[in-house]
Design a protein around this motif. Structure first.
Motif, PDB file in Angstrom:
ATOM      1  N   GLU A 322      -6.595  -8.300  14.171  1.00  0.00           N
ATOM      2  CA  GLU A 322      -5.598  -8.854  13.235  1.00  0.00           C
ATOM      3  C   GLU A 322      -6.178  -8.956  11.816  1.00  0.00           C
ATOM      4  O   GLU A 322      -5.481  -8.724  10.832  1.00  0.00           O
ATOM      5  N   SER A 323      -7.471  -9.298  11.714  1.00  0.00           N
ATOM      6  CA  SER A 323      -8.116  -9.404  10.392  1.00  0.00           C
ATOM      7  C   SER A 323      -8.151  -8.037   9.730  1.00  0.00           C
ATOM      8  O   SER A 323      -7.877  -7.896   8.528  1.00  0.00           O
ATOM      9  N   ILE A 324      -8.487  -7.011  10.527  1.00  0.00           N
ATOM     10  CA  ILE A 324      -8.560  -5.647   9.957  1.00  0.00           C
ATOM     11  C   ILE A 324      -7.158  -5.150   9.596  1.00  0.00           C
ATOM     12  O   ILE A 324      -6.975  -4.476   8.583  1.00  0.00           O
ATOM     13  N   LYS A 325      -6.179  -5.553  10.400  1.00  0.00           N
ATOM     14  CA  LYS A 325      -4.796  -5.171  10.068  1.00  0.00           C
ATOM     15  C   LYS A 325      -4.436  -5.775   8.691  1.00  0.00           C
ATOM     16  O   LYS A 325      -3.930  -5.087   7.805  1.00  0.00           O
ATOM     17  N   ASN A 326      -4.772  -7.060   8.515  1.00  0.00           N
ATOM     18  CA  ASN A 326      -4.478  -7.723   7.241  1.00  0.00           C
ATOM     19  C   ASN A 326      -5.301  -7.126   6.089  1.00  0.00           C
ATOM     20  O   ASN A 326      -4.806  -6.988   4.967  1.00  0.00           O
ATOM     21  N   ALA A 327      -6.564  -6.754   6.384  1.00  0.00           N
ATOM     22  CA  ALA A 327      -7.434  -6.166   5.353  1.00  0.00           C
ATOM     23  C   ALA A 327      -6.842  -4.833   4.875  1.00  0.00           C
ATOM     24  O   ALA A 327      -6.798  -4.547   3.674  1.00  0.00           O
ATOM     25  N   THR A 328      -6.371  -4.026   5.823  1.00  0.00           N
ATOM     26  CA  THR A 328      -5.819  -2.714   5.481  1.00  0.00           C
ATOM     27  C   THR A 328      -4.537  -2.882   4.650  1.00  0.00           C
ATOM     28  O   THR A 328      -4.338  -2.209   3.641  1.00  0.00           O
ATOM     29  N   LEU A 329      -3.684  -3.837   5.095  1.00  0.00           N
ATOM     30  CA  LEU A 329      -2.434  -4.093   4.368  1.00  0.00           C
ATOM     31  C   LEU A 329      -2.712  -4.539   2.939  1.00  0.00           C
ATOM     32  O   LEU A 329      -2.136  -4.021   1.982  1.00  0.00           O
ATOM     33  N   SER A 330      -3.644  -5.499   2.806  1.00  0.00           N
ATOM     34  CA  SER A 330      -3.885  -6.050   1.459  1.00  0.00           C
ATOM     35  C   SER A 330      -4.557  -5.010   0.562  1.00  0.00           C
ATOM     36  O   SER A 330      -4.285  -4.970  -0.634  1.00  0.00           O
ATOM     37  N   SER A 331      -5.418  -4.147   1.142  1.00  0.00           N
ATOM     38  CA  SER A 331      -6.071  -3.158   0.267  1.00  0.00           C
ATOM     39  C   SER A 331      -5.032  -2.188  -0.302  1.00  0.00           C
ATOM     40  O   SER A 331      -5.174  -1.710  -1.426  1.00  0.00           O
ATOM     41  N   LYS A 332      -3.953  -1.938   0.472  1.00  0.00           N
ATOM     42  CA  LYS A 332      -2.870  -1.078  -0.059  1.00  0.00           C
ATOM     43  C   LYS A 332      -2.154  -1.817  -1.186  1.00  0.00           C
ATOM     44  O   LYS A 332      -1.933  -1.273  -2.264  1.00  0.00           O
ATOM     45  N   ASP A 333      -1.793  -3.093  -0.911  1.00  0.00           N
ATOM     46  CA  ASP A 333      -1.092  -3.885  -1.930  1.00  0.00           C
ATOM     47  C   ASP A 333      -1.934  -4.046  -3.194  1.00  0.00           C
ATOM     48  O   ASP A 333      -1.401  -4.087  -4.300  1.00  0.00           O
ATOM     49  N   ASN A 334      -3.233  -4.164  -3.007  1.00  0.00           N
ATOM     50  CA  ASN A 334      -4.125  -4.357  -4.163  1.00  0.00           C
ATOM     51  C   ASN A 334      -4.526  -3.025  -4.807  1.00  0.00           C
ATOM     52  O   ASN A 334      -5.339  -3.024  -5.729  1.00  0.00           O
ATOM     53  N   GLU A 335      -3.968  -1.934  -4.273  1.00  0.00           N
ATOM     54  CA  GLU A 335      -4.264  -0.568  -4.769  1.00  0.00           C
ATOM     55  C   GLU A 335      -5.767  -0.317  -4.851  1.00  0.00           C
ATOM     56  O   GLU A 335      -6.292   0.217  -5.831  1.00  0.00           O
ATOM     57  N   CYS A 336      -6.423  -0.763  -3.811  1.00  0.00           N
ATOM     58  CA  CYS A 336      -7.870  -0.617  -3.742  1.00  0.00           C
ATOM     59  C   CYS A 336      -8.132   0.633  -2.895  1.00  0.00           C
ATOM     60  O   CYS A 336      -8.034   0.593  -1.667  1.00  0.00           O
TER      61      CYS A 336
END
Ligand SMILES: C[S@@+](CC[C@H](N)C(=O)[O-])C[C@H]1O[C@@H](n2cnc3c(N)ncnc32)[C@H](O)[C@@H]1O
Length: 434
Positions: A322-336
């Motif tokens: 779940e943490s990695i799912k959230n990490a992947t989602l946020s990196s897209k939102d943060n355009e990282c």
């Protein structure tokens, strides 16, 4: 003198142990007493007596230590949450510094950074319920006991969390004693969003509607979840979580990076100090201009994304899916774009990868790193290892292994992220000796 349970004795506290209990010797036995300080002369009641040790309860402090203060919270001496509220802030910092000095090589220079907020700094509270003769109580366990100490509010959690506790207590007072309440988790984000997770021990819980009605009266509550955990082991959350109200996650930011918070993902508890620590880790890494940085035990991957500003690529590794799912989602939102994440046990990951980064950031759980993890990193001859630790004891053990394998300590900075508790966060930068 023969020691007897329930009798009163007078003695001087010889030391305070890492986990907060004072220790003294009487008739060859070590007696542990909470809420006392080194050098204090105390009158105590012996409440437990074993072959070589015992537990005492302080009845009176006959001679106070100069660094003693009145604990700001009325339940501090009973609640197991804050172990050292009776110690001045300077005394707390000195104690944490000494604990680190005992664990790291002699003469290591250690700086400790004071917390920006000494109260109401935590973004999460995790409480237990107990059904007593007068009804339900909700709070943290008493020191050295399974008894739950009833908590009306908490000195170190965000005030918005305390407001939810008011509604919770009103609801609790209306419940039949058979209600299968187990635990409560409340999380707060810097966008002022609140998540409330109620953990019950049985699916026969019937009071869902009244729970939601009571809790959602607080306008900041954006997520109410029900988790069912039929086991009575130490794990708080069971496998099944159902959304009762609002959304599955709440939103937060750290150093301008957005991230979602789920009920079961690890998020640093002191958001203000987290920014200070991450900034410091960035300052350590930026001048190295690395092409690859690994962030091992990366949680929801915000440090991984922050460090991507200073490296060609970064990779975060974390066990909780779940943490990695959230990490992947946020990196897209943060355009990282120069980060990637792997959901895997760090030990397994190191056993399989052929890559070698210039910098590895390690932020393991309290028990520290597995020996095989350190062995793999040492074998790879990583130039710089930045170790973030929340336990001076496991940090000391792991540092010894790293140093014996050819590394030197370049810098140590500790951060008082958990004021009034025994805990301290430390960042050690190790360099491979050339
Ligand atoms: C102290 S937290 C650090 C999280 C992150 N670095 C941060 O700043 O939020 C430790 C993390 O290690 C993860 N973890 C524990 N054991 C692990 C293992 N064997 N392999 C990978 N991750 C692990 C936990 O799930 C948790 O997210």
């Amino acid at each position: 003198m023969i020691l007897n349970k329930n009798k009163h004795y007078t003695a001087t506290v010889e030391k305070v142990l890492p986990f907060g209990n004072g220790a003294l010797t009487l008739e060859g036995k070590t007696i542990l007493v909470p809420n006392v300080l080194v050098g204090e002369v105390i009158r105590f009641k012996l409440i437990r007596l074993e072959k070589k040790k015992g537990i005492g309860k302080c009845i009176k402090i006959i001679k106070e230590a100069p660094e003693r203060v009145k604990a700001p919270c009325v339940i501090a001496s009973r609640c197991g949450g804050c172990q050292i509220q009776h110690l001045s802030i300077d005394g707390q910092l000195a104690r944490k510094l000494n604990l680190l000095k005992e664990q790291l090589p002699k003469d290591t220079a250690i700086e400790i950074i004071k917390s920006e907020n000494e109260t109401h700094y935590r973004n999460k509270i995790q409480l237990s319920f107990q059904n007593n003769k007068d009804g339900f109580v909700c709070g943290l366990n008493k020191t050295n006991s399974n008894e739950v100490i009833d908590m009306k509010s908490c000195l170190i959690v965000n005030e918005n969390i305390n407001e939810v506790l008011v509604s919770l207590r009103e609801w609790m007072s209306t419940l039949p004693s058979s209600t299968p309440l187990a635990h409560l988790v409340i999380r707060h984000s810097n966008k002022n969003e609140i998540m409330v997770g109620l953990i019950v021990s049985s699916s026969t819980f019937r009071e869902k509607n009244s729970f939601v009605s009571a809790i959602k009266t607080n306008a900041n509550v954006k997520s109410i979840l029900l988790n069912i955990n039929p086991t009575s082991n130490e794990t708080i959350l069971g496998p099944t979580t159902n959304l009762l109200y609002g959304k599955e996650t709440i939103s937060d930011t750290c150093l301008g990076l957005y991230y979602p918070i789920s009920l079961n993902t690890f998020v640093q508890n002191n958001p203000v100090m987290t920014e200070t620590i991450y900034t410091y880790v960035g300052e350590l890494i930026k001048p190295l201009k690395p092409t690859l940085v690994w962030d091992l035990y990366c949680g929801i991957g915000i440090l991984t994304q922050y460090l991507a500003k200073f490296s060609t690529t970064t990779l975060g590794v974390e066990l909780v899916k779940e943490s990695i799912k959230n990490a992947t989602l946020s990196s897209k939102d943060n355009e990282c774009k120069n980060v990637s994440f792997v959901s895997q046990d760090v030990k397994e990951f190191l056993g399989q990868t052929q890559d070698t980064p210039q910098v590895v950031v390690l932020d393991p759980p309290r028990k520290g790193c597995d020996k095989d993890v350190l062995a793999s990193l040492i074998e790879k001859k990583i130039d710089t290892i930045v170790y973030i630790s929340c336990s001076p004891q496991s940090l000391g053990r792991d540092s010894k292994i790293i140093i014996e394998s050819g590394y030197t300590i370049e810098s140590v900075k500790a951060f008082d992220c958990f004021t009034h508790t025994i805990h301290v966060e430390t960042v050690v930068c190790f360099k491979l000796a050339s």
